[in-house]
Enzyme design. Structure first.
Site, PDB file in Angstrom:
ATOM      1  N   GLY A   1       2.904  -3.024   3.482  1.00 44.12           N
ATOM      2  CA  GLY A   1       3.838  -4.142   3.511  1.00 44.12           C
ATOM      3  C   GLY A   1       3.179  -5.462   3.797  1.00 44.12           C
ATOM      4  O   GLY A   1       1.958  -5.626   3.667  1.00 44.12           O
TER       5      GLY A   1
ATOM      6  N   CYS B   1       0.827  -1.190   0.000  1.00 49.61           N
ATOM      7  CA  CYS B   1       0.000   0.000   0.000  1.00 49.61           C
ATOM      8  C   CYS B   1       0.868   1.249   0.000  1.00 49.61           C
ATOM      9  O   CYS B   1       2.093   1.182  -0.066  1.00 49.61           O
ATOM     10  CB  CYS B   1      -0.906   0.008   1.231  1.00 49.61           C
ATOM     11  SG  CYS B   1      -1.819  -1.537   1.465  1.00 49.61           S
TER      12      CYS B   1
ATOM     13  N   LEU C   1      -3.501  -1.641  -1.827  1.00 44.93           N
ATOM     14  CA  LEU C   1      -3.386  -2.689  -2.843  1.00 44.93           C
ATOM     15  C   LEU C   1      -3.719  -3.989  -2.110  1.00 44.93           C
ATOM     16  O   LEU C   1      -2.941  -4.467  -1.282  1.00 44.93           O
ATOM     17  CB  LEU C   1      -1.975  -2.745  -3.424  1.00 44.93           C
ATOM     18  CG  LEU C   1      -1.683  -3.891  -4.404  1.00 44.93           C
ATOM     19  CD1 LEU C   1      -2.549  -3.761  -5.652  1.00 44.93           C
ATOM     20  CD2 LEU C   1      -0.208  -3.917  -4.796  1.00 44.93           C
TER      21      LEU C   1
END
Length: 613
Positions: free
Chosen positions: A79, A2, A51
């Site tokens: 992460g 992200c 994401l």
């Protein structure tokens, strides 16, 4: 994976600043195309772009932990934590209740259970911010080796701005926009100093560090670093342990709720990961491993072996694909792809400033195009960064005479790559003096064993230099260019357990068979074809199409003729004068320098930055 952004200010009510916080967060949209939101309290604002990789429906951020209707803490996180399942089980036994399957919630609950020291329990790549509403303190955390980026900008009054990339901070009206001599040294020296930055007042959070921000000020603490300790295992045990670590690491890093692949060059490192991933896929019955490689139109037809590229990738890629049974896709790039103006601008925006290690410009563009092609089929990719730095895969490990005494091993080669166009400004800001000072600082920090000397001492130093001053630049490049297309890149060789173990293996083990990367080769010798195991070190393929050189030379000649670019202050006036008189003189400037000049020009202009040297 992200993008994060945020703002802490103890002197104003940030609930009135939602528009600024949303603007900062919006700059991270490419890193997180799936969702985005902000969380704002009186003195803290957290932004997040997601994401989605694990628990696609859950795991939305910023994530808030509450108790009895009272906010305890809020998290914005980028992460992956690869041991989140074990941590979750431990937390459940301690009474925690989870509402998602995400590693994000595990990170937040781990903080609530163990406090600031919880970072010692995390295995992964991450950069995140936790606002503790109970104490009104912010915790910024970055992973041990610097895989995920995190920048911050202290504010008057004890506050701070932060973001995954500088562009998030620059979206704030109070951010500094000046690149001074120190920033240029960081940009042009080929050395990534831990905790430094290119824009004044905007350092990165150094790997393995935690920054606590409170009303009492800022407190920076290192929670992990490479350390020297005795290695008790014999050679066969060491080889077996390296193999077992790699198997465990790859299995952990293949956990994903979206399609995953490997990047395969046919070299030892990427082939090892592809072979291990293929085994893991067979064992869990999930089919073939998916892999990708990149090449250029006409590259093989015009290939000439050289020092950095003694072999071409394609023949070795085919051998590995056949050997492990991969589902492989070949990405073929043309010169028209490489000179496409929107693509080149996208690369500048992705990278922020250019990277002058291992070749900027054309390499950045081809990596971006490769990642974009991969993203059409996969959302996560395993790649082989850090194997050369860890196992001794560069010539300087074995031939220290290739370097220059009193400098980091690669500095001499770096300086030879930029003699003409940036030579005068490099002298003006004393790049060589900066490189020497960075060498002194790095040499003083090398963990050592008593009595270590000779080649063992030199090899340990080189490993430390490459892991802490070189590799992190490559990680930055890979992160920025992949995240710009919404692709998460994972780097198994950066696992801190593997790095600690191999760093402390004796020099005699690392070269026991008289070859480079002896330990890695021995650990995976049953996985790969013999000629792949013994393939000489070969760099990432770079376009050999002369049309690319003509294109960048013409663009450079136009830039010089216009004469009003901010980059002109950095360029050699003699070269500038020669090119103004005869645009064909641009052919005498190296591709690296021209690409660098074009990138810096667009970066300074589009980001509205000021030079102060």
């Amino acid at each position: 994976m992200c993008g994060i952004a945020g703002w802490v200010d103890f002197d104003r009510d940030l609930r009135r600043e939602a528009a600024v916080v949303r603007a900062m967060t919006a700059t991270m949209t490419l890193r997180g195309p799936d969702a985005g939101d902000v969380w704002i309290a009186p003195h803290a604002a957290l932004g997040h772009r997601r994401l989605a990789i694990i628990d696609l429906e859950g795991g939305r951020q910023p994530m808030v932990a509450e108790e009895g209707g009272r906010v305890l803490a809020s998290l914005t996180y980028s992460g992956e934590v690869y041991n989140f399942r074990e941590l979750r089980e431990e937390l459940v036994l301690k009474g925690h209740r989870f509402t998602t399957r995400s590693d994000t919630e595990v990170v937040l609950r781990s903080y609530l259970e163990w406090g600031e020291d919880f970072v010692d329990r995390l295995n992964g790549m991450f950069a995140f911010a936790i606002w503790d509403a109970r104490t009104e303190e912010l915790l910024l955390v970055r992973d041990r080796v610097g895989i995920k980026p995190l920048y911050y900008h202290p504010l008057p009054g004890g506050g701070v701005l932060f973001g995954s990339e500088p562009k998030a901070i620059l979206a704030h009206p109070e951010a500094n926009r000046t690149v001074d001599a120190d920033g240029l040294r960081e940009l042009l020296s080929g050395v990534k100093a831990p905790g430094a930055g290119v824009i004044r007042g905007m350092p990165e959070l150094a790997p393995g560090h935690v920054l606590k921000v409170s009303r009492d000020g800022h407190r920076l603490r290192r929670y992990w670093q490479l350390e020297a300790h005795d290695h008790e295992d014999d050679l066969p045990t060491t080889i077996r342990t390296v193999r077992e670590l790699l198997e465990d690491i790859v299995r952990r890093q293949m956990v994903s709720d979206v399609p995953l692949c490997t990047m395969l060059s046919g070299g030892l490192d990427s082939s090892t990961l592809t072979a291990l991933a293929a085994i893991a896929k067979r064992e869990d019955g999930s089919g073939k491993v998916r892999s990708f490689d990149v090449d250029f139109v006409g590259y093989l037809d015009n290939f000439e072996p050289g020092l950095t590229h003694p072999t071409a990738d394609s023949p070795y890629v085919r051998k590995v694909v056949e050997h492990v049974g991969a589902d492989h896709r070949h990405v073929l790039l043309s010169n028209s792809d490489m000179v496409d103006a929107p693509t080149r601008s996208a690369v500048v925006h992705a990278m922020d400033w250019p990277v002058l290690i291992a070749g900027p410009g054309s390499m950045d563009i081809s990596l971006y195009l490769l990642f974009r092609a991969i993203r059409e089929h996969s959302t996560v990719a395993l790649t082989g960064e850090s194997a050369d730095e860890l196992f001794g895969g560069y010539p300087w490990f074995h031939h220290p005479e290739y370097g220059q005494p009193g400098t980091l091993p690669w500095s001499l080669a770096h300086n030879l790559g930029m003699p003409a166009l940036f030579g005068p400004v490099a002298t003006r800001i004393d790049i060589r003096g900066h490189q020497a000072e960075q060498y002194r600082q790095a040499a003083a920090a090398v963990p050592r064993l008593p009595g270590e000397s000779g080649r063992a001492k030199q090899f340990r130093e080189a490993t430390y230099f490459f892991l802490t001053r070189f590799m992190r630049t490559l990680l930055d490049r890979k992160d920025r260019l992949s995240m710009a297309v919404g692709l998460e890149v994972r780097v198994p060789f950066c696992d801190h357990r593997l790095q600690d173990y191999v760093f402390n293996a004796p020099y005699s083990f690392k070269t026991f068979d008289g070859q480079w990367k002896s330990l890695l080769r021995a650990a995976v010798k049953d996985l790969l074809p013999e000629d792949v195991l013994n393939r000489p070190k070969t760099g990432y393929p770079v376009s050999n199409d002369s049309a690319y050189d003509r294109y960048v030379q013409e663009r450079f000649a136009k830039l010089v003729a216009d004469g009003d670019s901010p980059v002109m202050e950095l360029l050699n006036p003699t070269v500038v004068g020669d090119v103004r008189r005869d645009p064909a003189a641009a052919a005498s400037v190296t591709r690296i320098e021209i690409d660098m000049a074009l990138h810096i020009d667009e970066w300074l202009t589009s980001y509205r930055l000021d030079l102060a040297i």
